[in-house]
Design a protein around this motif. Structure first.
Motif, PDB file in Angstrom:
ATOM      1  N   GLU A 242      46.241  82.171 -52.709  1.00 56.18           N
ATOM      2  CA  GLU A 242      45.069  82.227 -51.829  1.00 56.18           C
ATOM      3  C   GLU A 242      45.115  81.034 -50.876  1.00 56.18           C
ATOM      4  OE1 GLU A 242      42.746  84.599 -51.813  1.00 56.18           O
ATOM      5  OE2 GLU A 242      43.087  85.657 -53.713  1.00 56.18           O
ATOM      6  N   LEU A 243      45.436  81.312 -49.609  1.00 57.99           N
ATOM      7  CA  LEU A 243      45.655  80.276 -48.599  1.00 57.99           C
ATOM      8  C   LEU A 243      44.327  79.855 -47.968  1.00 57.99           C
ATOM      9  CD1 LEU A 243      48.828  81.859 -46.957  1.00 57.99           C
ATOM     10  CD2 LEU A 243      48.767  79.905 -48.519  1.00 57.99           C
ATOM     11  N   ARG A 244      43.494  79.216 -48.800  1.00 60.69           N
ATOM     12  CA  ARG A 244      42.212  78.654 -48.340  1.00 60.69           C
ATOM     13  C   ARG A 244      41.269  79.761 -47.870  1.00 60.69           C
ATOM     14  NH1 ARG A 244      46.413  76.426 -46.112  1.00 60.69           N
ATOM     15  NH2 ARG A 244      47.248  74.517 -47.049  1.00 60.69           N
ATOM     16  N   GLY A 245      40.613  79.566 -46.697  1.00 58.66           N
ATOM     17  CA  GLY A 245      39.601  80.510 -46.235  1.00 58.66           C
ATOM     18  C   GLY A 245      40.056  81.322 -45.036  1.00 58.66           C
ATOM     19  N   GLU A 246      39.279  82.352 -44.719  1.00 60.25           N
ATOM     20  CA  GLU A 246      39.641  83.286 -43.659  1.00 60.25           C
ATOM     21  C   GLU A 246      39.780  82.624 -42.288  1.00 60.25           C
ATOM     22  OE1 GLU A 246      36.660  86.301 -43.737  1.00 60.25           O
ATOM     23  OE2 GLU A 246      37.285  87.102 -45.679  1.00 60.25           O
ATOM     24  N   MET A 247      39.004  81.580 -42.032  1.00 62.65           N
ATOM     25  CA  MET A 247      39.008  80.954 -40.713  1.00 62.65           C
ATOM     26  C   MET A 247      40.041  79.842 -40.565  1.00 62.65           C
ATOM     27  SD  MET A 247      36.817  82.775 -39.213  1.00 62.65           S
ATOM     28  CE  MET A 247      36.626  81.890 -37.669  1.00 62.65           C
ATOM     29  N   GLU A 248      40.730  79.522 -41.643  1.00 64.11           N
ATOM     30  CA  GLU A 248      41.682  78.408 -41.595  1.00 64.11           C
ATOM     31  C   GLU A 248      43.056  78.916 -41.168  1.00 64.11           C
ATOM     32  OE1 GLU A 248      40.981  75.010 -44.359  1.00 64.11           O
ATOM     33  OE2 GLU A 248      39.928  76.554 -45.481  1.00 64.11           O
ATOM     34  N   VAL A 249      43.121  79.246 -39.891  1.00 60.36           N
ATOM     35  CA  VAL A 249      44.339  79.766 -39.277  1.00 60.36           C
ATOM     36  C   VAL A 249      44.774  78.781 -38.195  1.00 60.36           C
ATOM     37  CG1 VAL A 249      45.385  81.687 -38.027  1.00 60.36           C
ATOM     38  CG2 VAL A 249      43.588  82.131 -39.723  1.00 60.36           C
ATOM     39  N   SER A 250      45.842  78.063 -38.460  1.00 59.73           N
ATOM     40  CA  SER A 250      46.355  77.099 -37.487  1.00 59.73           C
ATOM     41  C   SER A 250      47.853  76.971 -37.657  1.00 59.73           C
ATOM     42  CB  SER A 250      45.696  75.725 -37.674  1.00 59.73           C
ATOM     43  OG  SER A 250      46.162  75.100 -38.871  1.00 59.73           O
ATOM     44  N   TYR A 251      48.530  76.558 -36.584  1.00 59.26           N
ATOM     45  CA  TYR A 251      49.974  76.334 -36.672  1.00 59.26           C
ATOM     46  C   TYR A 251      50.300  75.261 -37.706  1.00 59.26           C
ATOM     47  CZ  TYR A 251      50.693  79.084 -32.396  1.00 59.26           C
ATOM     48  OH  TYR A 251      50.750  80.096 -31.472  1.00 59.26           O
ATOM     49  N   GLU A 252      49.477  74.224 -37.760  1.00 59.72           N
ATOM     50  CA  GLU A 252      49.756  73.116 -38.681  1.00 59.72           C
ATOM     51  C   GLU A 252      49.723  73.592 -40.134  1.00 59.72           C
ATOM     52  OE1 GLU A 252      47.998  68.710 -39.944  1.00 59.72           O
ATOM     53  OE2 GLU A 252      46.924  69.958 -38.506  1.00 59.72           O
ATOM     54  N   LEU A 253      48.669  74.299 -40.512  1.00 59.50           N
ATOM     55  CA  LEU A 253      48.567  74.784 -41.889  1.00 59.50           C
ATOM     56  C   LEU A 253      49.649  75.813 -42.194  1.00 59.50           C
ATOM     57  CD1 LEU A 253      44.708  75.192 -42.374  1.00 59.50           C
ATOM     58  CD2 LEU A 253      46.201  73.504 -43.461  1.00 59.50           C
ATOM     59  N   ALA A 254      49.909  76.716 -41.244  1.00 59.48           N
ATOM     60  CA  ALA A 254      50.907  77.754 -41.479  1.00 59.48           C
ATOM     61  C   ALA A 254      52.296  77.150 -41.670  1.00 59.48           C
ATOM     62  CB  ALA A 254      50.910  78.747 -40.320  1.00 59.48           C
ATOM     63  N   GLU A 255      52.643  76.187 -40.850  1.00 60.88           N
ATOM     64  CA  GLU A 255      53.950  75.542 -40.982  1.00 60.88           C
ATOM     65  C   GLU A 255      54.050  74.789 -42.308  1.00 60.88           C
ATOM     66  OE1 GLU A 255      57.016  72.837 -38.311  1.00 60.88           O
ATOM     67  OE2 GLU A 255      54.874  72.820 -37.833  1.00 60.88           O
ATOM     68  N   ARG A 256      52.953  74.112 -42.695  1.00 59.63           N
ATOM     69  CA  ARG A 256      52.946  73.380 -43.961  1.00 59.63           C
ATOM     70  C   ARG A 256      53.101  74.332 -45.144  1.00 59.63           C
ATOM     71  NH1 ARG A 256      47.398  70.625 -45.542  1.00 59.63           N
ATOM     72  NH2 ARG A 256      47.652  69.835 -43.410  1.00 59.63           N
ATOM     73  N   ASP A 257      52.384  75.450 -45.114  1.00 62.31           N
ATOM     74  CA  ASP A 257      52.464  76.396 -46.229  1.00 62.31           C
ATOM     75  C   ASP A 257      53.836  77.057 -46.293  1.00 62.31           C
ATOM     76  OD1 ASP A 257      49.857  75.812 -46.945  1.00 62.31           O
ATOM     77  OD2 ASP A 257      49.011  77.502 -45.836  1.00 62.31           O
ATOM     78  N   ALA A 258      54.393  77.420 -45.142  1.00 66.18           N
ATOM     79  CA  ALA A 258      55.727  78.024 -45.129  1.00 66.18           C
ATOM     80  C   ALA A 258      56.760  77.052 -45.679  1.00 66.18           C
ATOM     81  CB  ALA A 258      56.096  78.454 -43.707  1.00 66.18           C
ATOM     82  N   ARG A 259      56.641  75.787 -45.305  1.00 68.19           N
ATOM     83  CA  ARG A 259      57.581  74.780 -45.811  1.00 68.19           C
ATOM     84  C   ARG A 259      57.484  74.669 -47.330  1.00 68.19           C
ATOM     85  NH1 ARG A 259      55.448  70.444 -43.872  1.00 68.19           N
ATOM     86  NH2 ARG A 259      56.231  70.878 -41.766  1.00 68.19           N
ATOM     87  N   ALA A 260      56.269  74.662 -47.858  1.00 66.74           N
ATOM     88  CA  ALA A 260      56.089  74.551 -49.315  1.00 66.74           C
ATOM     89  C   ALA A 260      56.648  75.778 -50.037  1.00 66.74           C
ATOM     90  CB  ALA A 260      54.607  74.366 -49.639  1.00 66.74           C
ATOM     91  N   LEU A 261      56.461  76.960 -49.466  1.00 67.41           N
ATOM     92  CA  LEU A 261      56.999  78.172 -50.084  1.00 67.41           C
ATOM     93  C   LEU A 261      58.527  78.133 -50.107  1.00 67.41           C
ATOM     94  CD1 LEU A 261      54.601  80.802 -48.495  1.00 67.41           C
ATOM     95  CD2 LEU A 261      54.668  80.140 -50.902  1.00 67.41           C
ATOM     96  N   LEU A 262      59.134  77.680 -49.022  1.00 65.82           N
ATOM     97  CA  LEU A 262      60.593  77.574 -48.978  1.00 65.82           C
ATOM     98  C   LEU A 262      61.099  76.498 -49.933  1.00 65.82           C
ATOM     99  CD1 LEU A 262      61.095  77.966 -45.134  1.00 65.82           C
ATOM    100  CD2 LEU A 262      61.714  79.631 -46.899  1.00 65.82           C
TER     101      LEU A 262
END
Length: 372
Positions: A242-262
């Motif tokens: 669960e990637l936080r809340g519905e409104m938390e859509v940003s390049y910074e968060l997305a890049e951070r989460d993708a990096r952690a998944l990889l």
């Protein structure tokens, strides 16, 4: 990378729906990983995370650094993505049937208890391979009666034999948290640490057959059914992230989460890159049965008194509920110690509506454990 298109609707349907999947690496050359985003189609953050994942996976594949197969489905619910009511996206439930898109997946263990009778042996690896083959057959035999079920069959067909399944969701408003099966507690710990999850919620069975359980629960159900003479490990690490809340859509968060998944895939040996040192986790896993949902006892304006991610004690005030005409105010308190990890994004609630959730360390609930 191989791009595939999967037809969902019948050829003579009044509208046409199709699903896209992207396949990296080589099947059979190592572990199989399945990643999907936005099964609840109005939960957007995972779709942006998928864009960063696709870019990085293309580069890793070109460098020959993928050990095995990775399937990425960046928009797992084209039916829900096409739904809106008065201009508001509505992707959690199928408008034609009312069914939650993340419920009612086929639990293939029931078929396999019969089809595997007399075929298992003392070799755990051989049992795993046999179970995966029978699981693929069971999903293949599923006869969907609606487009929503046809979509579920396609998704489950790609994931049912995977070693790792990452189902990317988000809550209404929340800190990052993870759902997984209780037997997967040790295996999911590195993911929790890398994603910096505020809670990891474990259950043997959450109820109503969500997607992650359809991929993982069959393993411990079959182990319990066939007994210790036929070793069956929990061979699929399947989680809902669960990637936080519905409104938390940003390049910074997305890049951070993708990096952690990889980084997690590197830690699991799927990527031929040096895995990072695991950071200190933010939480210990707790039972899903220990989550306390707080509901509104009457209509009113909700004013939160605690911040998401805060640790609370039983009796702490979580929010005030203010009736706007009379001014009557009710203070809503939790009854368990734990972490305040999710809350509603609405600020006027009707009686019975969800206010928030506390992740407590002691199981006290039973039955259907997931929100609708």
């Amino acid at each position: 990378m191989q791009a595939k298109t999967h037809r969902i609707s019948l050829e003579d349907s009044s509208m046409s729906s199709q699903l896209a999947s992207f396949h990296f690496g080589a099947p059979g050359a190592g572990k199989k990983v399945y990643i999907q985003a936005a099964l609840h189609a109005d939960e957007v953050p995972g779709m942006l995370v998928s864009q960063f994942l696709r870019t990085e996976l293309l580069a890793l594949e070109a460098a020959g650094k993928i050990r095995g197969e990775i399937i990425l489905v960046p928009a797992a619910n084209p039916i829900g993505l096409a739904q809106a009511i008065h201009g508001a996206p509505f992707g959690r439930f199928d408008l034609s049937t009312g069914t939650n898109f993340n419920r009612a997946y086929k639990h293939v263990a029931e078929d396999l208890k019969t089809s595997l009778e007399g075929l298992l042996g003392p070799d755990a690896d051989a049992n795993v391979a046999l179970i995966r083959a029978h699981a693929r057959d069971s999903v293949g035999a599923w006869q969907p009666k609606t487009d929503a079920d046809a979509l579920k069959k396609i998704l489950l067909g790609m994931a049912i034999d995977a070693d790792i399944v990452l189902d990317l969701h988000c809550d209404n408003e929340a800190v990052l948290h993870i759902y997984a099966g209780t037997p997967l507690a040790e295996a999911v710990a590195p993911l929790s640490a890398l994603m910096q999850a505020h809670c990891v919620l474990l259950a043997l069975e959450a109820g109503e057959e969500p997607f992650d359980e359809a991929c993982s629960r069959l393993w411990w159900d079959l182990a319990a059914h066939f007994g210790p003479d036929f070793p069956i490990p929990a061979a699929c690490l399947s989680t809902t992230v669960e990637l936080r809340g519905e409104m938390e859509v940003s390049y910074e968060l997305a890049e951070r989460d993708a990096r952690a998944l990889l980084q997690f895939l590197a830690h699991a040996g799927v990527l031929a890159v040096a895995p990072p040192e695991l950071p200190a986790p933010l939480c210990a896993a707790t039972p899903l049965e220990g989550v306390e949902p707080i509901a509104a006892p009457h209509a009113g304006v909700v004013v939160f008194l605690k911040q998401l991610g805060e640790k609370v004690k039983a009796g702490d005030a979580i929010a005030d509920l203010v009736e706007p005409v009379s001014g009557r105010t009710t203070t809503l308190r939790c009854s368990v110690d734990g972490v305040f990890f999710a809350r509603t994004a609405h600020r006027h609630l009707l009686r019975g509506m969800a206010v928030g959730k506390i992740a407590g360390p002691v199981a006290f609930r039973a039955g259907k454990l997931l929100s609708q």
